[in-house]
Design a protein around this motif. Structure first.
Motif, PDB file in Angstrom:
ATOM      1  N   GLN A   1       0.808  -1.214   0.000  1.00 12.01           N
ATOM      2  CA  GLN A   1       0.000   0.000   0.000  1.00 12.01           C
ATOM      3  C   GLN A   1       0.841   1.263   0.000  1.00 12.01           C
ATOM      4  O   GLN A   1       1.829   1.372   0.721  1.00 12.01           O
ATOM      5  N   SER A   2       0.432   2.195  -0.831  1.00  9.66           N
ATOM      6  CA  SER A   2       1.050   3.519  -0.837  1.00  9.66           C
ATOM      7  C   SER A   2       0.106   4.503  -0.162  1.00  9.66           C
ATOM      8  O   SER A   2      -1.109   4.450  -0.369  1.00  9.66           O
ATOM      9  N   GLY A   3       0.647   5.395   0.636  1.00 11.49           N
ATOM     10  CA  GLY A   3      -0.164   6.378   1.342  1.00 11.49           C
ATOM     11  C   GLY A   3      -0.497   7.552   0.445  1.00 11.49           C
ATOM     12  O   GLY A   3       0.404   8.246  -0.035  1.00 11.49           O
ATOM     13  N   PRO A   4      -1.793   7.833   0.197  1.00  8.39           N
ATOM     14  CA  PRO A   4      -2.200   8.925  -0.694  1.00  8.39           C
ATOM     15  C   PRO A   4      -2.116  10.303  -0.059  1.00  8.39           C
ATOM     16  O   PRO A   4      -2.407  11.309  -0.703  1.00  8.39           O
ATOM     17  N   TRP A   5      -1.725  10.337   1.212  1.00  2.00           N
ATOM     18  CA  TRP A   5      -1.661  11.604   1.949  1.00  2.00           C
ATOM     19  C   TRP A   5      -0.232  12.146   2.000  1.00  2.00           C
ATOM     20  O   TRP A   5       0.029  13.172   2.607  1.00  2.00           O
ATOM     21  N   ALA A   6       0.714  11.450   1.372  1.00  2.00           N
ATOM     22  CA  ALA A   6       2.124  11.841   1.458  1.00  2.00           C
ATOM     23  C   ALA A   6       2.435  13.006   0.518  1.00  2.00           C
ATOM     24  O   ALA A   6       1.660  13.330  -0.390  1.00  2.00           O
ATOM     25  N   SER A   7       3.598  13.606   0.733  1.00  2.00           N
ATOM     26  CA  SER A   7       4.032  14.753  -0.073  1.00  2.00           C
ATOM     27  C   SER A   7       5.378  14.466  -0.727  1.00  2.00           C
ATOM     28  O   SER A   7       6.266  13.889  -0.091  1.00  2.00           O
ATOM     29  N   PRO A   8       5.562  14.911  -1.967  1.00  2.00           N
ATOM     30  CA  PRO A   8       6.860  14.759  -2.616  1.00  2.00           C
ATOM     31  C   PRO A   8       7.876  15.784  -2.147  1.00  2.00           C
ATOM     32  O   PRO A   8       9.040  15.746  -2.547  1.00  2.00           O
ATOM     33  N   ASP A   9       7.447  16.704  -1.286  1.00  2.00           N
ATOM     34  CA  ASP A   9       8.306  17.807  -0.867  1.00  2.00           C
ATOM     35  C   ASP A   9       9.032  17.578   0.449  1.00  2.00           C
ATOM     36  O   ASP A   9       9.696  18.480   0.962  1.00  2.00           O
ATOM     37  N   GLU A  10       8.895  16.367   1.014  1.00  2.00           N
ATOM     38  CA  GLU A  10       9.592  16.041   2.262  1.00  2.00           C
ATOM     39  C   GLU A  10       9.876  14.551   2.287  1.00  2.00           C
ATOM     40  O   GLU A  10       9.229  13.761   1.600  1.00  2.00           O
ATOM     41  N   GLY A  11      10.860  14.168   3.074  1.00  2.00           N
ATOM     42  CA  GLY A  11      11.212  12.763   3.180  1.00  2.00           C
ATOM     43  C   GLY A  11      10.329  12.022   4.163  1.00  2.00           C
ATOM     44  O   GLY A  11       9.747  12.614   5.075  1.00  2.00           O
ATOM     45  N   GLY A  12      10.205  10.702   3.981  1.00  2.00           N
ATOM     46  CA  GLY A  12       9.499   9.848   4.926  1.00  2.00           C
ATOM     47  C   GLY A  12       8.046  10.224   5.121  1.00  2.00           C
ATOM     48  O   GLY A  12       7.377  10.739   4.223  1.00  2.00           O
ATOM     49  N   PHE A  13       7.536   9.972   6.333  1.00  2.00           N
ATOM     50  CA  PHE A  13       6.146  10.280   6.661  1.00  2.00           C
ATOM     51  C   PHE A  13       5.938  11.788   6.720  1.00  2.00           C
ATOM     52  O   PHE A  13       4.943  12.321   6.238  1.00  2.00           O
ATOM     53  N   GLY A  14       6.893  12.485   7.329  1.00  2.00           N
ATOM     54  CA  GLY A  14       6.890  13.940   7.328  1.00  2.00           C
ATOM     55  C   GLY A  14       5.747  14.580   8.087  1.00  2.00           C
ATOM     56  O   GLY A  14       5.012  13.938   8.837  1.00  2.00           O
ATOM     57  N   TYR A  15       5.592  15.892   7.859  1.00  2.00           N
ATOM     58  CA  TYR A  15       4.543  16.666   8.517  1.00  2.00           C
ATOM     59  C   TYR A  15       3.243  16.689   7.714  1.00  2.00           C
ATOM     60  O   TYR A  15       2.156  16.777   8.266  1.00  2.00           O
ATOM     61  N   VAL A  16       3.367  16.626   6.389  1.00  2.00           N
ATOM     62  CA  VAL A  16       2.190  16.759   5.538  1.00  2.00           C
ATOM     63  C   VAL A  16       1.211  15.607   5.750  1.00  2.00           C
ATOM     64  O   VAL A  16      -0.013  15.812   5.721  1.00  2.00           O
ATOM     65  N   SER A  17       1.725  14.393   5.976  1.00  2.00           N
ATOM     66  CA  SER A  17       0.850  13.219   6.042  1.00  2.00           C
ATOM     67  C   SER A  17      -0.256  13.378   7.074  1.00  2.00           C
ATOM     68  O   SER A  17      -1.442  13.192   6.762  1.00  2.00           O
ATOM     69  N   ASN A  18       0.090  13.692   8.308  1.00  2.00           N
ATOM     70  CA  ASN A  18      -0.945  13.871   9.322  1.00  2.00           C
ATOM     71  C   ASN A  18      -1.803  15.101   9.058  1.00  2.00           C
ATOM     72  O   ASN A  18      -2.998  15.121   9.389  1.00  2.00           O
ATOM     73  N   TYR A  19      -1.192  16.122   8.472  1.00  2.00           N
ATOM     74  CA  TYR A  19      -1.949  17.315   8.091  1.00  2.00           C
ATOM     75  C   TYR A  19      -3.060  16.934   7.113  1.00  2.00           C
ATOM     76  O   TYR A  19      -4.227  17.325   7.280  1.00  2.00           O
ATOM     77  N   THR A  20      -2.710  16.176   6.070  1.00  2.35           N
ATOM     78  CA  THR A  20      -3.715  15.831   5.062  1.00  2.35           C
ATOM     79  C   THR A  20      -4.740  14.833   5.581  1.00  2.35           C
ATOM     80  O   THR A  20      -5.924  14.927   5.245  1.00  2.35           O
ATOM     81  N   ILE A  21      -4.293  13.876   6.399  1.00  3.21           N
ATOM     82  CA  ILE A  21      -5.240  12.912   6.971  1.00  3.21           C
ATOM     83  C   ILE A  21      -6.351  13.642   7.734  1.00  3.21           C
ATOM     84  O   ILE A  21      -7.525  13.311   7.623  1.00  3.21           O
ATOM     85  N   PHE A  22      -5.962  14.661   8.491  1.00  2.07           N
ATOM     86  CA  PHE A  22      -6.937  15.453   9.250  1.00  2.07           C
ATOM     87  C   PHE A  22      -7.831  16.278   8.318  1.00  2.07           C
ATOM     88  O   PHE A  22      -9.043  16.409   8.548  1.00  2.07           O
TER      89      PHE A  22
END
Length: 506
Positions: A289-310
């Motif tokens: 599974q690939s996470g659809p909430w990730a960002s190409p602008d940061e490495g790993g899980f990063g800050y964007v993932s939880n931001y977008t999930i919310f």
């Protein structure tokens, strides 16, 4: 680099980072041996390999069930594994917060949501076992000191809001309290200890393991290998293989080293490999599974993932080429990841889509400040400024915002059938916050087959391998094709507790 092609070589490199490079080489293979004539260097009552959610829960529950000598081994220098850096999201049906918020939920409903996402091949018996004990697992984390935001979230694919999130918005909000509880209970925790293979008895039972001491990940190892006997049994909680690029590509050739990964560098799958060699049944290895909430602008899980999930429930995702929506923002993960990957420019090059949110709504999540501070997200005072920055056609974008806001008002998304419950009254209006989306490898649905007792099944006999148990992402078949977000932590916690109960009854 043009503004239009924002997913350039630099961002790919920043996205997959150094950790993926480490995983390009296949991990050193463990080799199991017969226990006949082995000189035991040490004996323990319960042995747990891995210190993520599953391993920590197994350790605590083993002590609660009466174990006096529990040992947990971790190959990395730090405890918590991949669990420490995940999103800290925990789904459970029939929780106190659901009752407070008036959310009607049930075990049946949660299982049905997961079976649907799993495309008909998820293990319903395991899903039901986890759902039935999810509140109990949540209580274990609360008893240990985990703290959660005072609101529920409705993640993609869930028919109702049932997800708690730690106040620190990551898995460390669970792993750290559980680790402290392990230490309080007298669990012996060993880091830099690498599993080197099983030691197998005459009747196929697991007598113990070979464990390398003083292990340093990614380096040549001179450390001593000890033969450790496990009196009651071994619980494997070694996680997934998201960082093992060779194994990923064997299942899905598109998951090359240039595809980012949210996992910790140690997620390379040696424990799973060795269980297969022992005779364990491999299940669903190709479902990665690939996470659809990730960002190409940061490495790993990063800050964007939880931001977008919310923010997904009250946000709008648009294709930069058209200015139009292209998906249901809270569909299951695979549906959204596939939709995002289809966002391309006229030449077929990757064109990460945008998630547009009103700042007054996005700022309610603590990661919004970090997303803006570290330049992985943007704030715009007008739709004109937003469109100009990302070279999005202005007229179609304005029309799409107006159309989406009509769905917010009516509660009926006529474009993609999005559940608008969490979007009620939350219109898309300036000022806006915007992030770019692009999937990253996040979770391996495949692994060894287990039953509801967390026993590892033997492909040769059809029975369970004596004294061998497994829990968490190292197991397979539980979620099917697509795992719903926030369902891995309850799975890990519940199956870790289940493995402990099974090993103590053996």
């Amino acid at each position: 680099m043009s503004e239009k092609n924002l997913l350039g070589r630099r961002n790919f490199i920043k996205g997959f980072g150094a950790a993926a490079g480490v995983a390009l080489a296949a991990p050193a293979m463990a080799v199991s041996e017969k226990a006949d004539g082995v000189k035991w260097d040490k004996e323990v009552e319960v042995m747990i390999i891995g210190s993520g959610f599953a391993g920590l829960a197994a350790a605590i529950e083993s002590v609660r069930q009466g174990a006096k000598d529990v040992h947990m081994f971790e190959k990395m220098s730090y405890f918590g594994g991949n669990s420490a850096i995940n999103g800290g999201l925990y789904a459970a049906p029939g929780t106190p917060m659901q009752k407070t918020e008036g959310v009607k939920d049930s075990v049946d409903r949660m299982v049905a949501d997961q079976v649907k996402a799993g495309r008909g091949v998820a293990d319903e018996a395991l899903l039901r076992h986890v759902a039935e004990h999810a509140v109990e697992g949540l209580q274990l984390t609360l008893d240990a000191g985990s703290e959660y935001h005072p609101y529920l979230q409705q993640l993609g694919g869930h028919s109702v809001a049932r997800t708690y999130q730690t106040t620190v918005s990551c898995g460390a909000g669970i792993t750290q309290p559980l680790y402290k509880e392990c230490k309080r209970l007298g669990v012996k925790a060993h880091n830099r200890s690498k599993f080197e293979g099983f030691l197998v008895g005459k009747n196929g039972e697991i007598e113990g393991v070979k464990m390398r001491q003083n292990y340093h990940f990614g380096e040549d190892q001179p450390g001593e290998v000890l033969n450790i006997r496990a009196k009651r049994g071994v619980i494997m909680a070694t996680g997934g293989f998201g960082q093992n690029v060779d194994l990923r590509m064997a299942q899905d050739p598109t998951l090359t080293a240039e595809v980012g990964c949210t996992n910790a560098p140690g997620a390379t799958g040696e424990g799973m490999y060795e269980m297969f060699r022992l005779g364990a049944i491999p299940v669903h290895l190709a479902h990665i599974q690939s996470g659809p909430w990730a960002s190409p602008d940061e490495g790993g899980f990063g800050y964007v993932s939880n931001y977008t999930i919310f923010n997904f429930p009250h946000s709008m995702a648009v294709h930069r080429l058209t200015g139009k929506r292209f998906m249901n923002e809270i569909a299951d993960r695979k549906t959204r990841a596939d939709a995002e990957l289809s966002c391309r420019d006229e030449k077929g090059e990757a064109m990460p889509p945008l998630l547009i949110t009103s700042y007054k709504h996005s700022k309610k999540h603590p990661n919004t400040k970090k997303v803006l501070k570290y330049d992985v997200g943007w704030k715009f005072d007008s739709v004109e400024a937003l469109a100009k920055h990302f070279d999005v056609p202005l007229k179609p974008l304005k029309e799409q915002i107006a159309e989406y806001n009509s769905y917010v008002k009516s509660g009926d998304d006529k474009q993609f059938g999005k559940n608008m419950t969490k979007a009620k009254g939350k219109y898309i209006e300036a000022p806006f916050t915007v992030v770019r989306l692009w999937p990253k490898v996040h979770y391996c649905q495949g692994g060894v087959q287990i039953n509801v007792k967390a026993e590892v099944k033997d492909s040769f006999t059809g029975k369970s391998i004596p004294k061998l148990y497994a829990a968490g992402e190292v197991t397979g078949g539980v979620h099917g094709v697509s795992r719903l977000g926030s369902c891995s932590i309850p799975e890990c916690i519940v199956m870790g507790m289940t493995a402990a109960r099974s090993v103590m009854k053996a």
